[in-house]
Design a protein around this motif. Structure first.
Motif, PDB file in Angstrom:
ATOM      1  N   GLY A 105      10.300  13.602 -16.005  1.00  0.00           N
ATOM      2  CA  GLY A 105       9.516  14.578 -15.230  1.00  0.00           C
ATOM      3  C   GLY A 105       8.023  14.302 -15.346  1.00  0.00           C
ATOM      4  N   ASP A 106       7.550  14.091 -16.574  1.00  0.00           N
ATOM      5  CA  ASP A 106       6.116  13.839 -16.774  1.00  0.00           C
ATOM      6  C   ASP A 106       5.714  12.509 -16.133  1.00  0.00           C
ATOM      7  N   PHE A 107       6.593  11.514 -16.262  1.00  0.00           N
ATOM      8  CA  PHE A 107       6.278  10.205 -15.674  1.00  0.00           C
ATOM      9  C   PHE A 107       6.149  10.326 -14.146  1.00  0.00           C
ATOM     10  N   CYS A 108       7.099  11.053 -13.523  1.00  0.00           N
ATOM     11  CA  CYS A 108       7.068  11.213 -12.055  1.00  0.00           C
ATOM     12  C   CYS A 108       5.755  11.883 -11.625  1.00  0.00           C
ATOM     13  N   ARG A 109       5.313  12.865 -12.395  1.00  0.00           N
ATOM     14  CA  ARG A 109       4.057  13.558 -12.046  1.00  0.00           C
ATOM     15  C   ARG A 109       2.865  12.600 -12.143  1.00  0.00           C
ATOM     16  N   GLU A 110       2.807  11.821 -13.234  1.00  0.00           N
ATOM     17  CA  GLU A 110       1.703  10.857 -13.417  1.00  0.00           C
ATOM     18  C   GLU A 110       1.698   9.826 -12.281  1.00  0.00           C
ATOM     19  N   LEU A 111       2.903   9.398 -11.916  1.00  0.00           N
ATOM     20  CA  LEU A 111       3.031   8.337 -10.910  1.00  0.00           C
ATOM     21  C   LEU A 111       2.597   8.827  -9.524  1.00  0.00           C
ATOM     22  N   ALA A 112       3.048  10.033  -9.166  1.00  0.00           N
ATOM     23  CA  ALA A 112       2.693  10.586  -7.852  1.00  0.00           C
ATOM     24  C   ALA A 112       1.176  10.759  -7.760  1.00  0.00           C
ATOM     25  N   GLN A 113       0.592  11.219  -8.853  1.00  0.00           N
ATOM     26  CA  GLN A 113      -0.858  11.425  -8.876  1.00  0.00           C
ATOM     27  C   GLN A 113      -1.586  10.071  -8.769  1.00  0.00           C
ATOM     28  N   ALA A 114      -1.052   9.061  -9.486  1.00  0.00           N
ATOM     29  CA  ALA A 114      -1.692   7.747  -9.456  1.00  0.00           C
ATOM     30  C   ALA A 114      -1.673   7.162  -8.039  1.00  0.00           C
ATOM     31  N   LEU A 115      -0.658   7.508  -7.238  1.00  0.00           N
ATOM     32  CA  LEU A 115      -0.628   7.028  -5.843  1.00  0.00           C
ATOM     33  C   LEU A 115      -1.377   7.997  -4.927  1.00  0.00           C
ATOM     34  N   ASP A 116      -2.066   8.942  -5.522  1.00  0.00           N
ATOM     35  CA  ASP A 116      -2.854   9.911  -4.760  1.00  0.00           C
ATOM     36  C   ASP A 116      -1.966  10.739  -3.821  1.00  0.00           C
TER      37      ASP A 116
END
Ligand SMILES: Cc1cc2nc3c(=O)[nH]c(=O)nc-3n(C[C@H](O)[C@H](O)[C@H](O)COP(=O)(O)OP(=O)(O)OC[C@H]3O[C@@H](n4cnc5c(N)ncnc54)[C@H](O)[C@@H]3O)c2cc1C
Length: 389
Positions: free
Chosen positions: A243-254
């Protein structure tokens, strides 16, 4: 019993197996040594972690090698556009296959799918023997030939030994060929994800100071990601909950593809630039990652390796006489080194340019991206070069 070949290829990965197919189709006697039996493929399998963006030039080479049909029959995903932007400004560039009059910009294919299709083709070639799983134990090079003893005890002889055995090449070590190495201090984190919004058949790449993040489109709404991060941050990302990884990843792709809704297994690979000096010596040649590795930011590594395979096959097939002679092998090295060095330097330049947080560099890259985006001619020359057309 000693078996006589024209060429022994250590490494039946994407590059070694392409070379073997091209040589086998030209009637050469070839032995391929592959250390690992590749995992079998079923269309119901989840996507593998390791994928490659295959250029048009590589597609043509794989077609000539007799493997493209087997690749497409398993699975390969064409992408039609590429969107690249800078996280620290407004610079953005978009490449569209339609503007080039092409059906796509390339294909995203799992590495094991490419390898399996090539190995299938090899099985059908009379002059090619595949020793798998097996490895070189000992090599003896003399004026006339190479004698290779395998772990299985088999003894093979040939005019030429090719090291297509990857970045840690045993052939390179046995031949005493040196390697210039640069540790980027980064890791490439890879995994397969699903996103809230459709990927639109587009490869998305956002450049951030720590390294680029790429979302490569696959069928059924999946994307394969390659996220370049400083090594310690990549390790921290591996430890996060899904869950935390998915949030970081989505944010990193703006959030360009909305939320990341699911993620599979994650892995990270240390990134190093390497270049062998030289690629050849009497009766020995290196190809693919055994000769050079580059930063994966533009997905060119295996595409360069496949170009090596095509060139080496051509030099071997048109050689009059001894295919292991320095004369023949030097022609291969001369044809390939320049392109490999240039691509490696270009990736290095991009890495430094986009990793720099000083304002003048930010202005330079953002205005550069926007200007090139408006200069159709230059933009499409860049795209054509990346596609190899
Ligand atoms: C994160 C990441 C993403 C990447 N994405 C892309 C991309 O999108 N596009 C692209 O073009 N490139 C990409 N690359 C680079 C690409 O994966 C490599 O360039 C490519 O795998 C090199 O192929 P190869 O056949 O030379 O070597 P390898 O793939 O390493 O294959 C070597 C083969 O030799 C075998 N072997 C090893 N040692 C021995 C031995 N002693 N005896 C017998 N067999 C042996 C191995 O089992 C293996 O099958 C990426 C790399 C990374 C790290």
């Amino acid at each position: 019993m000693q078996v006589q070949y024209d060429v022994i290829i250590a490494g039946g990965g994407m590059v070694g197996a392409t070379l073997a197919c091209l040589l086998g189709q030209s009637g050469k006697r070839v032995a391929v040594l592959e250390a690992h039996q590749p995992a079998l493929f079923s269309p119901d399998d989840p996507y593998d972690l390791r994928v490659s963006a295959i250029s048009r030039a590589s597609q043509r080479a794989l077609l000539a090698a007799g493997a493209w049909e087997g690749i497409v029959a398993r699975r390969a995903f064409p992408y039609e556009a590429m969107q690249v932007w800078d996280a620290t400004g407004t610079g953005e560039i978009r490449f569209d296959a339609a503007d080039l009059g092409e059906p796509d910009l390339g294909h995203i294919v799992e590495n094991r799918v490419i390898q399996l299709a090539l190995l299938d083709t090899l099985q059908a070639l009379d002059g090619v023997d595949v020793f798998c799983p097996d490895k070189l134990a000992e090599v003896l090079v003399d004026a006339q030939q190479v004698t290779a003893t395998l772990h299985s005890g088999e003894v093979l002889q040939a005019k030429l030994l090719v090291g297509a055995d990857g970045a840690q090449s045993k052939v390179r070590q046995l031949a005493g060929i040196g390697m210039e190495t640069q540790d980027y201090g980064q890791k490439g984190l890879v995994c397969v994800v699903q996103t809230e919004l459709a990927h639109q058949f587009t490869a998305w790449q956002r450049f951030m100071p720590g390294g680029p993040l790429a979302f490569l489109p696959l069928a059924d709404g999946f994307c394969s990601i390659v996220w370049t991060l400083p090594a310690d941050r990549a390790d921290a990302m591996l430890r996060l909950s899904d869950g935390d990884f998915c949030r970081e990843l989505a944010q990193a792709l703006d959030f360009r593809l909305g939320d990341v809704t699911a993620v599979g297994e994650r892995a990270a690979f240390s990134l190093r630039g390497r270049h062998a000096e030289p690629y050849i010596q009497e009766r020995v040649a290196l190809a693919g990652d055994a000769a050079h590795t580059i930063h994966p930011l533009a997905g060119q590594g295996v595409n360069l390796g496949i170009k090596d395979a095509v060139e080496l096959a051509q030099q071997i097939c048109q050689a009059q006489g001894d295919v292991g002679s320095v004369k023949v092998l030097r022609a291969y090295e001369r044809a390939r080194r320049g392109d490999n060095v240039l691509t490696q330097k270009a990736m290095e330049g991009f890495r430094l340019l986009f990793g720099n947080t000083l304002t003048p560099w930010k202005i330079l890259r953002n205005s550069g991206l926007s200007i090139v985006n408006q200069m159709s001619f230059l933009k499409y020359e860049i795209a054509k070069r990346a596609m190899g057309i």
